[in-house]
Write a protein that holds these residues in place. Structure first.
Motif, mmCIF file in Angstrom:
data_model
loop_
_atom_site.group_PDB
_atom_site.id
_atom_site.type_symbol
_atom_site.label_atom_id
_atom_site.label_comp_id
_atom_site.label_asym_id
_atom_site.label_seq_id
_atom_site.Cartn_x
_atom_site.Cartn_y
_atom_site.Cartn_z
ATOM 1 N N SER A 1 1.982 8.282 -0.964
ATOM 2 C CA SER A 1 3.118 8.904 -1.634
ATOM 3 C C SER A 1 3.670 10.098 -0.875
ATOM 4 C CB SER A 1 2.704 9.340 -3.041
ATOM 5 O OG SER A 1 1.600 10.228 -2.969
ATOM 6 N N SER A 2 2.799 10.919 -0.296
ATOM 7 C CA SER A 2 3.250 12.153 0.355
ATOM 8 C C SER A 2 3.276 12.076 1.876
ATOM 9 C CB SER A 2 2.353 13.314 -0.056
ATOM 10 O OG SER A 2 1.057 13.143 0.488
ATOM 11 N N GLY A 3 2.528 11.129 2.430
ATOM 12 C CA GLY A 3 2.424 11.061 3.889
ATOM 13 C C GLY A 3 1.517 12.120 4.485
ATOM 14 N N ARG A 4 0.836 12.871 3.631
ATOM 15 C CA ARG A 4 -0.086 13.884 4.145
ATOM 16 C C ARG A 4 -1.241 13.207 4.847
ATOM 17 N NH1 ARG A 4 -0.383 18.167 -0.939
ATOM 18 N NH2 ARG A 4 1.770 18.919 -0.758
ATOM 19 N N THR A 5 -1.708 13.867 5.878
ATOM 20 C CA THR A 5 -2.788 13.311 6.671
ATOM 21 C C THR A 5 -4.013 14.219 6.646
ATOM 22 O OG1 THR A 5 -1.863 14.373 8.642
ATOM 23 C CG2 THR A 5 -1.251 12.071 8.234
ATOM 24 N N ARG A 6 -5.122 13.608 6.951
ATOM 25 C CA ARG A 6 -6.364 14.361 7.045
ATOM 26 C C ARG A 6 -7.197 13.706 8.124
ATOM 27 N NH1 ARG A 6 -9.804 16.846 2.053
ATOM 28 N NH2 ARG A 6 -11.459 17.816 3.279
ATOM 29 N N TYR A 7 -7.904 14.533 8.905
ATOM 30 C CA TYR A 7 -8.649 14.015 10.038
ATOM 31 C C TYR A 7 -10.064 14.570 10.080
ATOM 32 C CZ TYR A 7 -3.901 12.937 11.512
ATOM 33 O OH TYR A 7 -2.614 12.465 11.568
ATOM 34 N N GLY B 1 -9.461 9.357 10.280
ATOM 35 C CA GLY B 1 -8.306 10.016 9.680
ATOM 36 C C GLY B 1 -7.684 9.123 8.627
ATOM 37 N N GLY B 2 -6.818 9.702 7.813
ATOM 38 C CA GLY B 2 -6.171 8.934 6.779
ATOM 39 C C GLY B 2 -4.826 9.527 6.418
ATOM 40 N N ILE B 3 -4.035 8.722 5.710
ATOM 41 C CA ILE B 3 -2.696 9.162 5.348
ATOM 42 C C ILE B 3 -2.384 8.727 3.930
ATOM 43 C CG2 ILE B 3 -1.711 7.107 6.476
ATOM 44 C CD1 ILE B 3 0.749 8.890 7.145
ATOM 45 N N SER B 4 -1.841 9.647 3.179
ATOM 46 C CA SER B 4 -1.454 9.364 1.793
ATOM 47 C C SER B 4 -0.238 8.447 1.752
ATOM 48 C CB SER B 4 -1.131 10.680 1.096
ATOM 49 O OG SER B 4 -0.429 10.465 -0.092
ATOM 50 N N PHE C 1 0.818 -1.200 0.000
ATOM 51 C CA PHE C 1 0.000 0.000 0.000
ATOM 52 C C PHE C 1 0.855 1.254 0.000
ATOM 53 C CE2 PHE C 1 -4.296 -1.477 0.444
ATOM 54 C CZ PHE C 1 -4.175 -2.767 0.961
ATOM 55 N N SER C 2 2.110 1.122 -0.398
ATOM 56 C CA SER C 2 3.028 2.251 -0.301
ATOM 57 C C SER C 2 2.603 3.451 -1.138
ATOM 58 C CB SER C 2 4.439 1.819 -0.710
ATOM 59 O OG SER C 2 4.436 1.345 -2.041
ATOM 60 N N ARG C 3 1.819 3.226 -2.179
ATOM 61 C CA ARG C 3 1.347 4.340 -3.001
ATOM 62 C C ARG C 3 -0.164 4.524 -2.896
ATOM 63 N NH1 ARG C 3 4.950 4.125 -8.585
ATOM 64 N NH2 ARG C 3 6.997 4.128 -7.559
ATOM 65 N N SER C 4 -0.727 3.969 -1.857
ATOM 66 C CA SER C 4 -2.170 4.043 -1.663
ATOM 67 C C SER C 4 -2.505 4.675 -0.322
ATOM 68 C CB SER C 4 -2.792 2.647 -1.732
ATOM 69 O OG SER C 4 -2.571 2.049 -2.981
ATOM 70 N N ALA C 5 -3.623 5.347 -0.293
ATOM 71 C CA ALA C 5 -4.079 5.924 0.959
ATOM 72 C C ALA C 5 -4.530 4.827 1.917
ATOM 73 C CB ALA C 5 -5.230 6.884 0.697
ATOM 74 N N MET C 6 -4.250 5.063 3.185
ATOM 75 C CA MET C 6 -4.729 4.191 4.248
ATOM 76 C C MET C 6 -5.550 5.033 5.206
ATOM 77 S SD MET C 6 -3.577 1.166 3.559
ATOM 78 C CE MET C 6 -3.753 0.263 5.107
ATOM 79 N N SER D 1 -7.009 1.766 0.417
ATOM 80 C CA SER D 1 -7.609 2.226 -0.833
ATOM 81 C C SER D 1 -6.802 1.737 -2.031
ATOM 82 C CB SER D 1 -7.665 3.755 -0.829
ATOM 83 O OG SER D 1 -8.137 4.250 -2.066
ATOM 84 N N ASN D 2 -7.430 1.771 -3.185
ATOM 85 C CA ASN D 2 -6.720 1.496 -4.439
ATOM 86 C C ASN D 2 -6.197 2.789 -5.071
ATOM 87 O OD1 ASN D 2 -6.826 -1.311 -4.596
ATOM 88 N ND2 ASN D 2 -8.899 -1.280 -5.444
ATOM 89 N N THR D 3 -6.500 3.914 -4.439
ATOM 90 C CA THR D 3 -6.018 5.201 -4.923
ATOM 91 C C THR D 3 -5.232 5.868 -3.801
ATOM 92 O OG1 THR D 3 -7.848 6.594 -4.147
ATOM 93 C CG2 THR D 3 -8.188 5.377 -6.204
ATOM 94 N N ASP D 4 -4.682 7.020 -4.088
ATOM 95 C CA ASP D 4 -3.934 7.745 -3.067
ATOM 96 C C ASP D 4 -4.729 8.937 -2.547
ATOM 97 O OD1 ASP D 4 -0.536 9.060 -2.722
ATOM 98 O OD2 ASP D 4 -1.778 7.859 -1.384
ATOM 99 N N TYR D 5 -6.038 8.853 -2.647
ATOM 100 C CA TYR D 5 -6.896 9.916 -2.148
ATOM 101 C C TYR D 5 -7.394 9.529 -0.757
ATOM 102 C CZ TYR D 5 -6.803 11.620 -6.921
ATOM 103 O OH TYR D 5 -6.394 12.085 -8.140
ATOM 104 N N VAL D 6 -6.983 10.290 0.229
ATOM 105 C CA VAL D 6 -7.343 9.975 1.609
ATOM 106 C C VAL D 6 -8.848 10.029 1.814
ATOM 107 C CG1 VAL D 6 -7.130 10.756 3.996
ATOM 108 C CG2 VAL D 6 -5.133 10.745 2.504
ATOM 109 N N THR D 7 -9.516 10.882 1.084
ATOM 110 C CA THR D 7 -10.968 11.000 1.226
ATOM 111 C C THR D 7 -11.712 10.217 0.161
ATOM 112 O OG1 THR D 7 -10.891 13.046 -0.064
ATOM 113 C CG2 THR D 7 -10.843 13.253 2.337
ATOM 114 N N GLY D 8 -11.013 9.320 -0.513
ATOM 115 C CA GLY D 8 -11.631 8.504 -1.545
ATOM 116 C C GLY D 8 -12.282 7.250 -0.985
ATOM 117 N N THR D 9 -12.467 6.288 -1.852
ATOM 118 C CA THR D 9 -13.128 5.041 -1.459
ATOM 119 C C THR D 9 -12.115 4.031 -0.941
ATOM 120 O OG1 THR D 9 -14.832 5.385 -3.135
ATOM 121 C CG2 THR D 9 -14.584 3.153 -2.273
ATOM 122 N N TYR D 10 -12.476 3.375 0.142
ATOM 123 C CA TYR D 10 -11.635 2.325 0.716
ATOM 124 C C TYR D 10 -12.276 0.972 0.426
ATOM 125 C CZ TYR D 10 -9.021 5.962 3.058
ATOM 126 O OH TYR D 10 -8.229 7.055 3.318
#
Length: 121
Positions: free
Chosen positions: A54-60, A49-52, A29-34, A99-108
């Motif tokens: 690729s960038s490690g950016r987080t959102r809560y 919350g989630g973390i990207s 999942f190194s390039r996917s949001a968790m 997730s299958n994408t790197d969007y933290v607010t996307g679909t898991y």
């Protein structure tokens, strides 16, 4: 087969801390949001919350108010959620999601079995 396994839940007093871990296997999942979600009794599951990848950016979620911190170790395929200043309202089953994408607010699409966090007053 993709598996997410959470650990680290437990019983803690209000104001205490816990660290949740999520071990992923079956794919990287190194390039996917968790993400982390929770579900309290009688309530719908909600995003914590989630973390990207690729960038490690987080959102809560707003209710986190700086108390929780998501992190990840891509080399180990691990994700963490540090819970501080816990309140009784934080009592819930906490789920790790991938997730299958790197969007933290996307679909898991991948989910763990959950770990119980209980905060006593």
């Amino acid at each position: 087969q993709v598996q997410l396994v959470e650990s680290g839940g437990g019983l803690v007093q209000a104001g205490g801390s816990l660290t949740l871990s999520c071990a992923a296997s079956g794919r990287t999942f190194s390039r996917s949001a968790m993400g982390w979600f929770r579900q309290a009794p009688g309530k719908e599951r909600e995003f914590v919350g989630g973390i990207s990848g690729s960038s490690g950016r987080t959102r809560y979620a707003d209710f986190v108010k700086g108390r929780f911190t998501a992190s990840r170790d891509n080399a180990k395929n691990m994700v963490y959620l540090q819970l501080n200043s816990l309140e009784p309202e934080d009592t819930a089953v906490y789920y790790c999601a991938g997730s299958n994408t790197d969007y933290v607010t996307g679909t898991y699409v991948y989910w763990g079995q959950g770990t119980q966090v209980t905060v006593s007053s």
